[in-house]
Enzyme design. Structure first.
Site, PDB file in Angstrom:
ATOM      1  N   ALA A 333       7.600 -15.117  38.690  1.00 17.98           N
ATOM      2  CA  ALA A 333       7.275 -13.685  38.587  1.00 17.98           C
ATOM      3  C   ALA A 333       5.930 -13.500  37.887  1.00 17.98           C
ATOM      4  O   ALA A 333       5.041 -14.344  38.027  1.00 17.98           O
ATOM      5  CB  ALA A 333       8.408 -12.937  37.908  1.00 17.98           C
ATOM      6  N   SER A 334       5.794 -12.477  37.094  1.00 15.77           N
ATOM      7  CA  SER A 334       4.474 -12.138  36.553  1.00 15.77           C
ATOM      8  C   SER A 334       3.975 -13.105  35.480  1.00 15.77           C
ATOM      9  O   SER A 334       2.835 -12.972  35.033  1.00 15.77           O
ATOM     10  CB  SER A 334       4.509 -10.734  35.969  1.00 15.77           C
ATOM     11  OG  SER A 334       4.993  -9.836  36.930  1.00 15.77           O
ATOM     12  N   THR A 335       4.830 -14.070  35.058  1.00 11.24           N
ATOM     13  CA  THR A 335       4.385 -14.969  33.983  1.00 11.24           C
ATOM     14  C   THR A 335       3.193 -15.805  34.398  1.00 11.24           C
ATOM     15  O   THR A 335       2.515 -16.379  33.547  1.00 11.24           O
ATOM     16  CB  THR A 335       5.520 -15.917  33.559  1.00 11.24           C
ATOM     17  OG1 THR A 335       5.985 -16.604  34.721  1.00 11.24           O
ATOM     18  CG2 THR A 335       6.659 -15.161  32.922  1.00 11.24           C
ATOM     19  N   LYS A 337       0.613 -14.622  36.111  1.00 11.62           N
ATOM     20  CA  LYS A 337      -0.578 -13.803  36.339  1.00 11.62           C
ATOM     21  C   LYS A 337      -1.789 -14.283  35.542  1.00 11.62           C
ATOM     22  O   LYS A 337      -2.923 -14.272  36.048  1.00 11.62           O
ATOM     23  CB  LYS A 337      -0.272 -12.332  36.071  1.00 11.62           C
ATOM     24  CG  LYS A 337       0.519 -11.699  37.229  1.00 11.62           C
ATOM     25  CD  LYS A 337       0.887 -10.268  36.964  1.00 11.62           C
ATOM     26  CE  LYS A 337       1.643  -9.688  38.159  1.00 11.62           C
ATOM     27  NZ  LYS A 337       2.266  -8.391  37.846  1.00 11.62           N
TER      28      LYS A 337
END
Lengths: 625, 369
Positions: A333-335, A337
């Site tokens: 997921a966004s980790t 980014k």
């Protein structure tokens, strides 16, 4: 006519056959002479010396027996014992020495408690007994009282023996299972492997072998070298006393990087929730905490787990047997980014000045499909800092598509995604860093632009383990230095302690060192800016931390549907994720937290990470920020 | 002669099985199963596994027997070259087990090239010697000798001294049977001590030297290597004339004997069946050796004769070395008692050898009157 000018060797077949017969007869004579000498010697042994050898066989009371070495102990970094050898008493019976087994069992039953299962198992073992006069265990793990009662009455119980054995004991039970693993009885497959590796002799007399975790990985160090003793035995072959011995060499003790208090803290912080916590020493990636929830008591396996208990573990819907820290495959997921942002900067596709308009969704040119932002009304104008702080999806959809999958795949592999981290346990998966080739190999399908869009927010085909996430954040914190995570800190025997050097991998080379700084500043904003997605969890901290939240979709949500946690079955709820490190300017600790099916990462996972960091800065002297 | 009998013979002839030989082999294997059962502490698992292995080996024997001797003659050289190549391969990238490199990993399975050489060497030598009229000239024999020395050294280097000596002898038997001059054989016997000394200094590993030293005086190391020989002699001696009876041997049942169901199975047999049993067992072995000799003498060409003779004599050497080592007149070299000891890839090789004997015995060229 034959041509006599050329010398042709003419074969005289009859002469050759006769020659062969003569030679065969000669050979037969030799054979008979040799057989004669054999028989002569056997006659000497069995007839002339019969009395002598007969006496020696009767009086043969001296046996050479292997003595198993004591297995090395396992400590945490502060010397607290995590795996020890403690004596257990077991009640053994030699069936051949018992006249009436039923009567004996009834007698024993009057002295100590014996349940029906134990008796049934025992009878089965007796029926399957491979060797005569071998003791069969009736009850293992006798209590002190039982041992005392049986010892007092032993003279009345012929064929009953009380054996003391050293068995592995894990005092912290389920707290250390997934890191340390456990030992259990050597089975046929272990025995075959030992034979193949030529280690069988060293395991004569050893009952247990490392099956998982550190116990398995460092089996060779922990086991030690077998010894021998000369014992006097009775006419049933049982040892009476030891005459001489060559002592075994005990295995080495292991000191782990683990901090058992931090391990306990992780367990408490997760509570009933399924998930994983990984804490690394950012300076060398020593593993401070590696906890997967739920866990189980490894001591069950040491004594041979009952099929009922094992089935319960297998059937448990929360799947305690899986080591989530290294075997759990989660969409990052966004980790990730920050990692993608770094690649964007490196490729000059973005700068700190680049801004993107986020209307709440993203569309690939010419395609109807709308890729939604988690914030349905959009973030408005977004730069790299805000994109990380507030976890803007549209910014990353766009960036990912512009980067293209090949570059993403290559760069992320350098952080260790899609590869084994090299941690010193065997229970690990490489998870998946997708690529064009991977997708074709797996699904026989080309890579679509839409696939890349999902990759931008760490969804789609991309999966990671919590340990990979923690390692990758440590690499970020250390500006490219990449160490393999290590549980083992040092080995120890009577000659001293030997520290284990960290194992590094090729560092990530960047075109501009400043890019690291940009990303770190953005990650600091996640927890320190009021708008940051991890701000609430980190309010009032006394050190400077950096992090990134993540909220992973477990199922796809249809175009016009809203994600509503209350309406969705628990197993389809989002996974909460958080990765972080601290202090920002001198990283000492890196953390990754994954909690399954609880919802947002900022709300659920970030507080757990903070708990770990708070503990670290409160308790580690050298670490004061 | 009635047609009935003629047909009966034809059936065995047709499936290329030599009945007298097969009878001997089966009797021996049955005896083996009984002793393994006793030596293993009545372990049915082991019996089932041995039966399986026996089945496979008999299958291999049957298959090998279907192939005419001329085929082996044609393929002697390629087989030998491949075998030697694999031996070099073992030394370079073999799998290590028990402190020695003996296996090579070919992806699907591990193979032990020294087993191939147990047949490849006698086949090669028989082909080589049979090319020229017999008896061979001395210069030609020397070339034959070189063909023996090469694989022997490669295997000794693994190190596997026992097997290398057995393979050397299988080649030497071909030379002997071909009519090598007695003078040369005499010289050879005289030269042996010198070769032995050379081996001692250049090729033997410490553990092998130890074995020889303990063999010369087992009592010198009663706790270590000598323990095996002493316990084995006690087992044999205490068996007496009639033995202690099946399953009744104290040395074996109380586990004083090492390697009870493998290399030292003859000690168990001797303890439980005594000298009388041993004479019976030896009779079966001698019967098989005699049958092998009959087959080789009746073979139709030099190649078949030499090969059959060599296989037969090598079989005897196995028996002699094993019995000699457990009864203390030969060093412990780790050779199983053929068809009686439990396990080993060696059983398949052994049966393949007997398959060749059967092929030689049954696949006869028919000469029209």
């Amino acid at each position: 006519m034959l041509n006599w000018r050329k010398r042709v060797a003419i074969r005289d077949h009859l002469a050759e056959a006769n020659l062969f017969v003569r030679r065969t007869i000669a050979a037969l004579v030799v054979v008979l002479i040799l057989v004669g000498s054999l028989v002569n010697n056997l006659y000497y042994l069995q007839v002339d010396k019969y009395q002598d050898y007969q006496t020696r066989a009767d009086g043969n009371r001296i046996k050479v027996q292997p003595v198993a070495p004591n297995r090395g102990l396992i400590y945490d970094r502060f010397g607290r014992i995590l795996a020890e050898n403690s004596p257990f008493y077991s009640l053994d019976i030699v069936p051949e020495e018992v006249d009436d087994l039923e009567k004996l069992l009834a007698q024993i039953h009057q002295l100590i408690e014996l349940d029906q299962d134990t008796v049934e198992d025992f009878k089965k073992d007796v029926a399957q007994q491979r060797r005569k006069f071998k003791p069969v265990t009736l009850k293992s793990q006798l209590t002190e009282t039982e041992t005392a009662i049986l010892s007092v009455n032993q003279h009345k119980l012929g064929g009953v023996y009380i054996e003391a054995r050293l068995k592995r004991y894990y005092p912290y039970k389920d707290l250390t299972t997934h890191a340390i693993g456990y030992v259990a009885k050597i089975n046929q497959r272990d025995a075959d492997n030992l034979e193949l590796e030529g280690k069988s002799a060293n395991y004569e007399g050893t009952f247990d072998i490392g099956k998982q975790g550190v116990e398995k990985y460092y089996e060779e160090l922990l086991h030690g070298q077998v010894g021998y003793q000369e014992v006097e035995v009775n006419n049933r072959g049982r040892p009476i006393r030891t005459l001489s011995q060559q002592p075994p060499v005990p295995g080495q003790d292991l000191i782990l990087n683990l901090d058992i208090d931090m391990q306990q803290l992780a367990k408490d912080a997760l509570g009933e929730r399924r998930g994983a916590v990984v804490v690394l020493d950012a300076k060398n990636n020593g593993v401070l905490a590696l906890y997967s929830n739920p866990s189980y008591d490894p001591n069950m396996f040491v004594h041979g787990i009952s099929s009922k208990n094992y089935k319960a573990l297998l059937d448990n819907k929360s799947r305690p047997l899986i080591n989530r820290t290294t075997q759990g495959r989660y969409p990052p997921a966004s980790t990730i980014k920050p990692h993608l942002g770094l690649l964007g900067l490196e490729e000059n596709l973005i700068t700190t000045k680049t801004r993107i308009w986020d209307p709440g969704y993203y569309q690939i040119k010419g395609i109807e499909h709308k890729y939604r932002d988690w914030k349905s009304w959009g973030h408005g104008w977004v730069d790299i800092y805000r994109a990380i702080e507030e976890s803007c999806d549209v910014y990353y959809y766009d960036l990912a598509v512009r980067l293209g999958m090949d570059k993403i795949s290559d760069f992320m592999t350098q952080f260790g995604f899609g590869e084994l981290t090299g941690i010193d346990i065997y229970e690990e998966t490489s998870a998946t860093m997708p690529s064009r080739e991977w997708k074709y190999g797996r699904f026989r399908q080309p890579w679509y632009a839409g696939d890349t869009v999902s990759i931008g927010i760490g969804q789609g085909y991309w999966t990671t383990t919590p340990l990979q996430l923690a390692t990758s954040v440590s690499v970020l914190a250390n500006e490219g230095m990449h160490y393999e995570p290590r549980l083992l800190k040092a080995t120890q025997n009577e000659t001293g302690t030997l520290p284990v050097p960290p194992q590094d991998r090729p560092p990530i080379q960047v075109k501009s060192e400043n890019n690291w700084q940009i990303i770190k500043t953005a990650m600091q904003g996640v927890v320190e800016k009021p708008t940051g997605s991890g701000h609430k969890a980190y309010s009032g901290v006394e050190y400077h931390a950096a992090g990134k939240t993540g909220t992973a979709q477990v199922i796809n949500i249809a175009q016009d549907e809203e994600y509503d946690a209350d309406k969705i079955a628990e197993k389809y709820r989002d996974n909460a994720m958080f990765v972080g490190f601290a202090p920002v300017d001198n990283p000492q600790i890196a953390v990754a937290v994954v909690i399954e099916n609880v919802g947002g990462g900022g709300k659920n996972a970030a507080p757990v990470a903070r708990t770990m960091m708070d503990y670290y800065f409160a308790n580690y002297q050298e670490a004061k920020p | 002669m009635s047609a009935e009998v003629g047909r009966k013979i034809n059936i065995w002839q047709k499936i290329h099985i030599d009945r007298p030989l097969l009878a001997g082999l089966l009797t021996l294997s049955t005896v083996g199963l009984f002793i393994i059962f006793s030596a293993s502490g009545q372990d049915w698992d082991l019996i089932i596994r041995q039966l399986t292995r026996l089945g496979v080996s008999l299958g291999v024997m049957f298959f090998v027997a279907q192939i005419p001797p001329s085929f082996y003659q044609r393929w002697a050289v390629p087989l030998f070259i491949v075998g030697c190549g694999l031996l070099v391969g073992v030394l370079l990238f073999g799998v290590i087990g028990k402190g020695a490199r003996r296996w090579i990993d070919i992806g699907i399975t591990r193979i032990q090239p020294s087993e191939i050489m147990k047949l490849a060497v006698p086949i090669m030598l028989a082909w080589f010697i049979a090319r020229k009229p017999l008896p061979p000239k001395i210069s030609y024999s020397v070339w034959g000798l070189a063909l023996i020395v090469l694989p022997t050294l490669l295997i000794a280097k693994q190190p596997d001294l026992g097997t290398s000596l057995l393979i050397a002898s299988s080649g030497l038997f071909v030379l002997f049977l071909s009519g090598l001059s007695w003078r040369l054989i005499g010289g050879f016997v005289v030269a042996m001590p010198a070769v032995g000394a050379a081996l001692w200094y250049f090729y033997m590993h410490d553990y092998q030297k130890n074995r020889v030293l303990t063999f010369l005086n087992p009592e010198s190391d009663p706790l270590g290597a000598g323990y095996h020989i002493i316990q084995s002699k006690i087992a044999i001696g205490s068996g007496g004339i009639w033995g202690k009876g099946w399953l009744q041997g104290t040395q074996s049942q109380l586990e004083f004997l090492p390697e009870r169901h493998t290399d030292f199975i003859f000690s168990v047999f001797s303890e439980e069946f005594g000298l009388v049993g041993i004479l019976g067992l030896l009779s079966i072995y001698i019967y098989i050796v005699l049958r092998g000799m009959v087959i080789s003498v009746r073979a139709q060409d030099a190649f078949s004769r030499l090969l059959a003779g060599s296989i037969t004599l090598t079989f005897f050497v196995y028996v002699f070395v094993n019995m000699g080592m457990v009864s203390g007149i030969l060093p412990v070299v780790g050779v199983p008692l053929p068809l009686v000891s439990y396990g080993g890839t060696s059983m398949i090789t052994l049966m393949a050898g007997f398959g060749i004997l059967m092929s030689i015995s049954t696949q006869r060229k028919v000469f029209s009157g």
